[in-house]
Design an enzyme around this catalytic site. Sequence first.
Site, mmCIF file in Angstrom:
data_model
loop_
_atom_site.group_PDB
_atom_site.id
_atom_site.type_symbol
_atom_site.label_atom_id
_atom_site.label_comp_id
_atom_site.label_asym_id
_atom_site.label_seq_id
_atom_site.Cartn_x
_atom_site.Cartn_y
_atom_site.Cartn_z
ATOM 1 N N CYS A 9 0.836 -1.198 0.000
ATOM 2 C CA CYS A 9 0.000 0.000 0.000
ATOM 3 C C CYS A 9 0.869 1.246 0.000
ATOM 4 O O CYS A 9 2.010 1.228 0.460
ATOM 5 C CB CYS A 9 -0.916 0.051 1.235
ATOM 6 S SG CYS A 9 -2.206 -1.205 1.237
ATOM 7 N N GLY A 35 0.700 -0.084 -4.946
ATOM 8 C CA GLY A 35 -0.592 -0.761 -4.928
ATOM 9 C C GLY A 35 -1.421 -0.357 -6.120
ATOM 10 O O GLY A 35 -1.547 0.834 -6.414
ATOM 11 N N ASN A 118 -0.719 1.166 5.779
ATOM 12 C CA ASN A 118 0.279 0.372 5.059
ATOM 13 C C ASN A 118 0.912 -0.585 6.055
ATOM 14 O O ASN A 118 1.590 -0.154 6.981
ATOM 15 C CB ASN A 118 1.330 1.299 4.441
ATOM 16 C CG ASN A 118 2.520 0.553 3.841
ATOM 17 O OD1 ASN A 118 3.594 1.103 3.736
ATOM 18 N ND2 ASN A 118 2.327 -0.701 3.446
ATOM 19 N N GLY A 119 0.673 -1.900 5.873
ATOM 20 C CA GLY A 119 1.245 -2.891 6.783
ATOM 21 C C GLY A 119 0.236 -3.954 7.145
ATOM 22 O O GLY A 119 -0.859 -4.026 6.576
ATOM 23 N N TYR A 265 13.753 -3.973 -3.441
ATOM 24 C CA TYR A 265 12.822 -4.036 -4.583
ATOM 25 C C TYR A 265 11.695 -3.007 -4.565
ATOM 26 O O TYR A 265 11.431 -2.345 -5.564
ATOM 27 C CB TYR A 265 12.212 -5.445 -4.668
ATOM 28 C CG TYR A 265 11.063 -5.577 -5.637
ATOM 29 C CD1 TYR A 265 11.260 -5.437 -7.007
ATOM 30 C CD2 TYR A 265 9.773 -5.815 -5.176
ATOM 31 C CE1 TYR A 265 10.194 -5.540 -7.896
ATOM 32 C CE2 TYR A 265 8.705 -5.932 -6.060
ATOM 33 C CZ TYR A 265 8.921 -5.784 -7.418
ATOM 34 O OH TYR A 265 7.871 -5.892 -8.300
#
Length: 500
Positions: A9, A35, A118-119, A265
């Site tokens: 996200c 996302g 986010n997580g 990445y």
Amino acid sequence: MIDKPRDYCGIFGIQNHPDAALLSYYGLHALQHRGQESAGIVTSYFDEEKERWIMPAHRDFGLVLNVFDDQEMFKNELKGRAAIGHNRYSTTGAAKNPANIQPFRVHYHKGNIAIGHNGNLANAKQLRNRFRQEGVLFQSTSDTELILHLISHSQKETQIEQVLDALEQIEGAYSLVMLTDDKLIAVRDPNGFRPLALGKVDGSYCVASETCAFDIIDAEYVRDIEPGEVLVMDQEAGSDSEPESYHLDPEYGTDTSQCIFEFVYFSRPDSKIFGENVDKVRRNLGKYLAKEHPINEVITKDTGDTKPIVISVPDSSNTAALGYVHENQKLGYECKYEIGLIRNHYVGRTFISPGQKSREQKVRTKFNTVKGVIEGRSVIIVDDSIVRGTTSRYLVSMIRQANPAEVHFLVSSPPVIGPCYYGLDFPDPKELIANRYGRDIEEMAKEIGVDSLRYLSASGLVDAVRESNVSSGGYCTACFTEKYPVPVNFGIAKEENEIV
């Protein structure tokens, strides 16, 4: 990429700016790589006629450009001087459930509140079971909704105290943006798993998962939100005033565990995360890869005066490949960086590829080889990671058709052996190529069709990141080492709470 861990996200927030919604739109556009399933923006303003605070929202499935395709909505719908935005890739909660599209927005006895996350929460199962016993009705299957229930159930006096009370009851990985009627709140968990940065534009504070979201709106990077920090930005505060900062105590030890895969990445190379430029770190990963696997130890065939070439798998491994070439040249080993693979950036995520070779066809729609560069050369492919190995195998097959003298595969991270429970969507451990072949590198090399396969060691990865980032913070390497810094409910399925 088809065979990579999925992004999770991207979040953005801004306070006290006349173009809050529009700047959030640009910020989400810059964070699109984090996302691609859905996007949303929530704003806040005081309606003089109704004499109350209003929180408009616009959310839908799809990319940012598609979800916000009507520019009039920024004037007529998403009003207000404060906004939060969210790009989603689902890690908990089904991707096709519209109720899971964030930011979530609710009204309770203390007013309106919206949240973007986010997580992943490591104790989501216990919290959900507790609320079920209390008769709570759930609107979504995302763990993010649990935070809102904790806030609304808190017996604390003020809304900020309720937020802090809720945050003290959750564990795991969470970078959050929250919007109340008159405040923007940015939160980073005590372990600091996910990145979150503070910026300023036109005297107004903004926050984002990565600094590339600041660049697109010409905002100044101020600093990172600290691990465990709860930063409160008040709409009534002047441009010279500092946000109010609170801190959460770490549940497990005092060291941070920032996600090292962000550097490997996920994050854009032009972003700054965890206090350092991603491009700089990735070049250092290539440098350490060259130290551990110099090109003279990789090449096995004599191609005369023709130098061996190093090619990257675009785009995330470009800078690691450059770092690998530069370090080899410093060591006195001749090699040349070449563009041997061309990526088609205009292929949609839903490209139709019928037939038995659909996976291979998808790879061919995304990549093509530059045959004149590859033919007759010793080719070293540098990639940032290998997960299942399927894409790597198809890429190598394509490169072999260009008649190279030999093909070697170097990876600027260790073998992926474990799933992530902190916000990354990895395949089942049994699907990981390193596990399928019992971590036998030679057998893995045969599977993807290369003359040799080499990885950066786990210690080399950490050393490379620490050398290029002077931050004192620690890093989570669980997907490479299976050493999990925060206990989790192992075996949680992404869609286990869906009822249809």
